[in-house]
Design a protein around this motif. Structure first.
Motif, PDB file in Angstrom:
ATOM      1  N   ALA A 191      -7.647   0.781   3.795  1.00 50.42           N
ATOM      2  CA  ALA A 191      -7.774   2.242   3.890  1.00 50.42           C
ATOM      3  C   ALA A 191      -6.420   2.886   4.163  1.00 50.42           C
ATOM      4  CB  ALA A 191      -8.768   2.615   4.981  1.00 50.42           C
ATOM      5  N   ILE A 192      -5.633   2.273   5.030  1.00 56.54           N
ATOM      6  CA  ILE A 192      -4.316   2.835   5.340  1.00 56.54           C
ATOM      7  C   ILE A 192      -3.396   2.687   4.128  1.00 56.54           C
ATOM      8  CG2 ILE A 192      -2.279   2.645   6.822  1.00 56.54           C
ATOM      9  CD1 ILE A 192      -4.704   3.883   8.210  1.00 56.54           C
ATOM     10  N   PHE A 215     -14.803   4.925   1.906  1.00 51.90           N
ATOM     11  CA  PHE A 215     -15.304   3.549   1.828  1.00 51.90           C
ATOM     12  C   PHE A 215     -16.738   3.398   2.327  1.00 51.90           C
ATOM     13  CE2 PHE A 215     -10.776   3.555   2.299  1.00 51.90           C
ATOM     14  CZ  PHE A 215     -10.315   2.543   1.476  1.00 51.90           C
ATOM     15  N   MET A 235      -9.317   8.023  -0.727  1.00 48.81           N
ATOM     16  CA  MET A 235     -10.328   6.987  -0.886  1.00 48.81           C
ATOM     17  C   MET A 235     -11.324   7.040   0.270  1.00 48.81           C
ATOM     18  SD  MET A 235      -9.574   3.190  -2.152  1.00 48.81           S
ATOM     19  CE  MET A 235     -10.856   2.133  -2.786  1.00 48.81           C
ATOM     20  N   ALA A 265     -10.541  -4.158   5.650  1.00 49.66           N
ATOM     21  CA  ALA A 265     -10.921  -2.829   5.159  1.00 49.66           C
ATOM     22  C   ALA A 265     -10.060  -1.743   5.806  1.00 49.66           C
ATOM     23  CB  ALA A 265     -12.396  -2.578   5.450  1.00 49.66           C
ATOM     24  N   GLN A 266      -9.763  -1.910   7.099  1.00 52.92           N
ATOM     25  CA  GLN A 266      -8.960  -0.895   7.785  1.00 52.92           C
ATOM     26  C   GLN A 266      -7.542  -0.864   7.219  1.00 52.92           C
ATOM     27  OE1 GLN A 266      -9.402  -1.117  12.136  1.00 52.92           O
ATOM     28  NE2 GLN A 266     -11.373  -2.092  11.868  1.00 52.92           N
ATOM     29  N   TYR A 285      -0.353   1.621  11.812  1.00 54.97           N
ATOM     30  CA  TYR A 285      -1.693   2.222  11.833  1.00 54.97           C
ATOM     31  C   TYR A 285      -2.818   1.235  11.535  1.00 54.97           C
ATOM     32  CZ  TYR A 285      -0.323   7.071  12.482  1.00 54.97           C
ATOM     33  OH  TYR A 285       0.138   8.228  13.024  1.00 54.97           O
ATOM     34  N   ALA A 338     -14.239   2.153   7.026  1.00 53.66           N
ATOM     35  CA  ALA A 338     -12.857   1.675   7.108  1.00 53.66           C
ATOM     36  C   ALA A 338     -11.978   2.579   7.956  1.00 53.66           C
ATOM     37  CB  ALA A 338     -12.256   1.497   5.705  1.00 53.66           C
ATOM     38  N   LEU A 339     -12.547   3.055   9.068  1.00 51.11           N
ATOM     39  CA  LEU A 339     -11.690   3.773  10.018  1.00 51.11           C
ATOM     40  C   LEU A 339     -10.986   2.736  10.869  1.00 51.11           C
ATOM     41  CD1 LEU A 339     -14.116   6.557  11.280  1.00 51.11           C
ATOM     42  CD2 LEU A 339     -12.536   6.609   9.354  1.00 51.11           C
ATOM     43  N   VAL A 340      -9.812   3.093  11.386  1.00 47.51           N
ATOM     44  CA  VAL A 340      -9.147   2.194  12.315  1.00 47.51           C
ATOM     45  C   VAL A 340      -9.857   2.369  13.655  1.00 47.51           C
ATOM     46  CG1 VAL A 340      -6.987   1.505  13.358  1.00 47.51           C
ATOM     47  CG2 VAL A 340      -7.024   2.389  11.027  1.00 47.51           C
ATOM     48  N   GLU A 341     -10.637   1.337  14.012  1.00 50.52           N
ATOM     49  CA  GLU A 341     -11.609   1.458  15.097  1.00 50.52           C
ATOM     50  C   GLU A 341     -11.016   1.873  16.435  1.00 50.52           C
ATOM     51  OE1 GLU A 341     -15.180   0.197  14.935  1.00 50.52           O
ATOM     52  OE2 GLU A 341     -14.738   0.867  12.907  1.00 50.52           O
ATOM     53  N   ARG A 342      -9.839   1.332  16.752  1.00 49.99           N
ATOM     54  CA  ARG A 342      -9.306   1.596  18.082  1.00 49.99           C
ATOM     55  C   ARG A 342      -8.446   2.843  18.143  1.00 49.99           C
ATOM     56  NH1 ARG A 342      -8.474  -4.055  18.646  1.00 49.99           N
ATOM     57  NH2 ARG A 342      -9.986  -4.999  20.037  1.00 49.99           N
ATOM     58  N   LEU A 343      -8.317   3.549  17.026  1.00 47.98           N
ATOM     59  CA  LEU A 343      -7.558   4.800  17.066  1.00 47.98           C
ATOM     60  C   LEU A 343      -8.525   5.968  17.249  1.00 47.98           C
ATOM     61  CD1 LEU A 343      -4.858   4.353  14.268  1.00 47.98           C
ATOM     62  CD2 LEU A 343      -4.660   3.933  16.710  1.00 47.98           C
ATOM     63  N   ASP A 385      -9.694  -7.014  10.342  1.00 47.34           N
ATOM     64  CA  ASP A 385     -10.580  -6.422   9.345  1.00 47.34           C
ATOM     65  C   ASP A 385      -9.730  -5.877   8.192  1.00 47.34           C
ATOM     66  OD1 ASP A 385     -12.352  -4.965   7.889  1.00 47.34           O
ATOM     67  OD2 ASP A 385     -12.703  -3.445   9.419  1.00 47.34           O
ATOM     68  N   ARG A 392     -10.142  12.313   6.471  1.00 41.78           N
ATOM     69  CA  ARG A 392      -8.904  11.557   6.244  1.00 41.78           C
ATOM     70  C   ARG A 392      -8.492  11.631   4.772  1.00 41.78           C
ATOM     71  NH1 ARG A 392      -9.074   5.263   7.525  1.00 41.78           N
ATOM     72  NH2 ARG A 392     -10.683   5.313   5.931  1.00 41.78           N
ATOM     73  N   ALA A 430      -4.278   2.744   1.098  1.00 37.17           N
ATOM     74  CA  ALA A 430      -4.716   3.707   0.078  1.00 37.17           C
ATOM     75  C   ALA A 430      -4.170   5.115   0.332  1.00 37.17           C
ATOM     76  CB  ALA A 430      -6.243   3.749   0.019  1.00 37.17           C
ATOM     77  N   THR A 431      -3.685   5.383   1.564  1.00 32.94           N
ATOM     78  CA  THR A 431      -3.148   6.722   1.829  1.00 32.94           C
ATOM     79  C   THR A 431      -1.727   6.875   1.305  1.00 32.94           C
ATOM     80  OG1 THR A 431      -2.197   6.136   3.967  1.00 32.94           O
ATOM     81  CG2 THR A 431      -4.479   6.914   3.962  1.00 32.94           C
ATOM     82  N   PRO A 470      -3.209  -1.444  15.945  1.00 31.14           N
ATOM     83  CA  PRO A 470      -4.369  -1.129  16.788  1.00 31.14           C
ATOM     84  C   PRO A 470      -5.358  -2.289  16.867  1.00 31.14           C
ATOM     85  CG  PRO A 470      -3.938   0.661  15.259  1.00 31.14           C
ATOM     86  CD  PRO A 470      -3.074  -0.484  14.834  1.00 31.14           C
ATOM     87  N   SER A 498      -3.870   9.946   9.607  1.00 31.09           N
ATOM     88  CA  SER A 498      -3.345   8.837   8.799  1.00 31.09           C
ATOM     89  C   SER A 498      -3.407   9.183   7.304  1.00 31.09           C
ATOM     90  CB  SER A 498      -4.082   7.534   9.104  1.00 31.09           C
ATOM     91  OG  SER A 498      -5.409   7.583   8.638  1.00 31.09           O
ATOM     92  N   GLY A 499      -4.207  10.173   6.943  1.00 37.88           N
ATOM     93  CA  GLY A 499      -4.203  10.642   5.562  1.00 37.88           C
ATOM     94  C   GLY A 499      -2.866  11.225   5.131  1.00 37.88           C
TER      95      GLY A 499
END
Lengths: 291, 268
Positions: free
Chosen positions: B176-177, A85, A83, B172-173, B190, A89-94, B170, A158, B179-180, B194, A102-103
């Motif tokens: 997204a996780i 977005f 997916m 959305a984050q 994950y 929709a990235l994990v900002e702090r990673l 958030d 990802r 959805a994986t 964070p 994470s995929g």
């Protein structure tokens, strides 16, 4: 490969987002899903991987009924659907690498993922993907340090690290400038072609969709009202999807595209007021043809 | 719109309460209640006059704190308090994290959510001193009762704020996780961790110095630590020793404040 059969979604608030959607996507086929805001585009792609639970209907991925799955079975199905977005929709702090890795969460055990000890093969794939999307050397940057276009490239990497069979893409360019939007669309369509990946791409930008995607599905009020080639999307069809409006400019972009495709670079010479737009369309065509 | 002359020229912000009678009734009622409440607080001016002297003596003691004559007790009290503070905070945080996760509506299921919120409400309903009295009755005098009290109080604070922080992340984050094809634990690791980790560390450090200060208070009801020493000093009218203890408490709290501020800045 993917079949959506009579999917209905009614939200608890009573809003009927999808009212019996039927569609079918073959392996390697890229589809743009267009339609006005609130037509149910986001809901539809989320019903496919069940981030949103459909009220009725079936979703079949490679013959398997995704709507009947639970727990581990559902997670296995989700990892075959990458997916992408709108807001990335990235994990900002990673870090970029953690985001890409994470995929693989659907494939590795909790402890491997918690300790960030992914199999060497996967890490090698992640590095290769970062290079492919043009982010070699970015692996240790934090996601919130990247620009919009770079973030979307991480989002693409990802999704691809999931080794998916289909990409579900929700407004990939809505937060990007026009140039970056084209680059991202080009990258996605190229990658789909390279990997024989199917994709459903939600889009607001009709000219951009027409530029890159051969098959268009029009959604209005939760129903498919157009499903056909980009070439046949006439002003009358657009009116049917979006309602009354002057669509001639929108389809002229389409006409230009055809013209540019026919006589290649020649289109540039005729440029007047909108010559810049025209030439960049021609360039896009030339680049696409070259890959 | 044909009547141009009918365009209004005066505009007032609509009042918060539309009905003027109700509005005034509420205002006057509140004012009346306030006047009556002040009227019921009686002051014994003779006692105040007498107490002023004692207060002055206490304040003066700060200018000549006595660290020496009871140093043995003071050192022992602080050692006990610091041990209580550290162990209760670690225990409290370890228990709070799962309760905070369960108490966040967006990642939990309803039954778990209700149980976790119940535990949080229970912990918040009782003030530390009351809990300390209960635990002293159950486990006897000493720092063990104190440690349990502070750990229990930590849950009400940390689990609640953590749960609220998680509810504000958030989505959305997380989506997204999810959805994986991630499992719930991977989703937390994950998608959620964070986003809340800096605040969790900040809150834990903040709770560490709250627990230290509280350890002085609950010592007074028999839960060990420096509070017990402080109470003894007051009972003996040894204001100089009490002043010494209070000065050390202030120094430690300030030190904790600066250190946690520094760590928090480094984290975000």
């Amino acid at each position: 490969m993917l079949k959506v059969e009579n999917v209905v979604k009614r939200y608890p608030t009573g809003d009927l987002a999808l009212n019996g959607v039927w569609l079918e996507v073959e392996q390697g086929q890229v589809v743009a899903l267009i339609g006005p805001s609130g037509a149910g585009k986001s809901t539809l792609i989320r019903c496919i991987n069940r981030l949103v639970e459909p009220t009725r209907g079936r979703v079949l991925l490679g013959g398997e009924d995704v709507t009947a799955l639970h727990g581990a079975g559902l997670r296995r199905a989700r990892r075959r659907m990458g997916m992408i977005f709108q807001e990335f929709a990235l994990v900002e702090r990673l870090t970029v690498m953690e985001n890409v890795l994470s995929g693989q969460l659907g494939y590795v055990s909790f402890w491997r993922s918690a300790l960030r000890r992914f199999p060497a093969r996967v890490v090698a794939q992640a590095f290769a993907l970062l290079e492919r999307v043009g982010l070699a050397g970015f692996e240790d940057k934090r996601a919130d340090a990247l620009s919009g276009g770079q973030r979307q490239r991480v989002g693409i990497a990802r999704a691809l690290l999931q080794d998916p069979r289909i990409l579900l893409v929700d407004e990939p360019t809505a937060s990007l400038d026009p140039k970056t939007s084209r680059q991202i669309m080009r990258l996605m369509t190229e990658l789909c072609a390279e990997r024989r990946l199917a994709a459903i791409i939600n889009m607001h930008d009709v000219p951009l969709a027409l530029m890159f995607v051969p098959r268009i599905i029009g959604l209005r009020a939760g129903v498919v009202v157009y499903d056909g080639s980009a070439d046949d999307l006439t002003p009358e069809r657009l009116t049917e999807i979006y309602g009354e409006e002057d669509w001639t400019v929108t389809t002229r972009a389409k006409a230009r595209r055809a013209a540019a495709a026919d006589d290649g670079e020649g289109a540039e010479d005729e440029g007047e007021a909108d010559g810049a737009v025209r030439s960049s369309v021609a360039q896009d065509e030339a680049r696409m043809g070259g890959t | 719109m044909n009547a141009h002359a009918a365009t209004p020229r005066v505009w007032r912000k609509p009042p918060f309460i539309a009905d003027p009678r109700l509005r005034w009734a509420i205002c006057l009622g509140a004012l009346g209640y306030l006047v009556l409440s002040y009227a019921t607080v009686t002051v014994n001016w003779g006692r105040v006059l007498e107490g002023m002297g004692r207060g002055a003596e206490f304040v003066l003691a700060f200018f000549r704190p006595d660290f020496v004559s009871r140093w043995g007790e003071i050192a022992e009290g602080f050692a006990e308090s610091l041990a209580m503070t550290g162990s209760s905070t670690v225990l409290g945080v370890m228990v709070s994290v799962p309760i905070g996760l369960g108490g966040a509506r967006n990642i939990s299921v309803l039954p778990v959510y209700l149980v976790c919120r119940g535990i949080i409400a229970l912990s918040r309903a009782f003030q530390e001193v009351i809990v300390a009295i209960l635990f002293v009755a159950m486990f006897g005098f000493g720092p063990f009762a104190g440690m349990l009290t502070l750990a229990f109080a930590t849950i009400g604070f940390l689990a609640k704020l953590l749960a609220e922080d998680i509810e504000a992340i958030d989505p959305a984050q997380v989506e997204a996780i999810r959805a994986t094809g991630a499992t719930w634990l991977q989703l937390i690791n994950y998608g959620v961790e964070p986003q809340v980790a800096p605040r969790l560390v900040g809150l834990s450090l903040y709770r560490l110095d709250i627990n230290f200060r509280e350890s002085a208070v609950i010592g007074i009801v028999g839960a060990g630590g420096i509070g017990a020493t402080l109470n003894t000093a007051f009972d003996r009218y040894e204001f100089e020793t009490a002043a010494a203890i209070l000065l050390i408490i202030i120094a430690i709290v300030m030190l904790a404040e600066y250190t946690s501020g520094y760590i928090r800045r480094r984290l975000i």
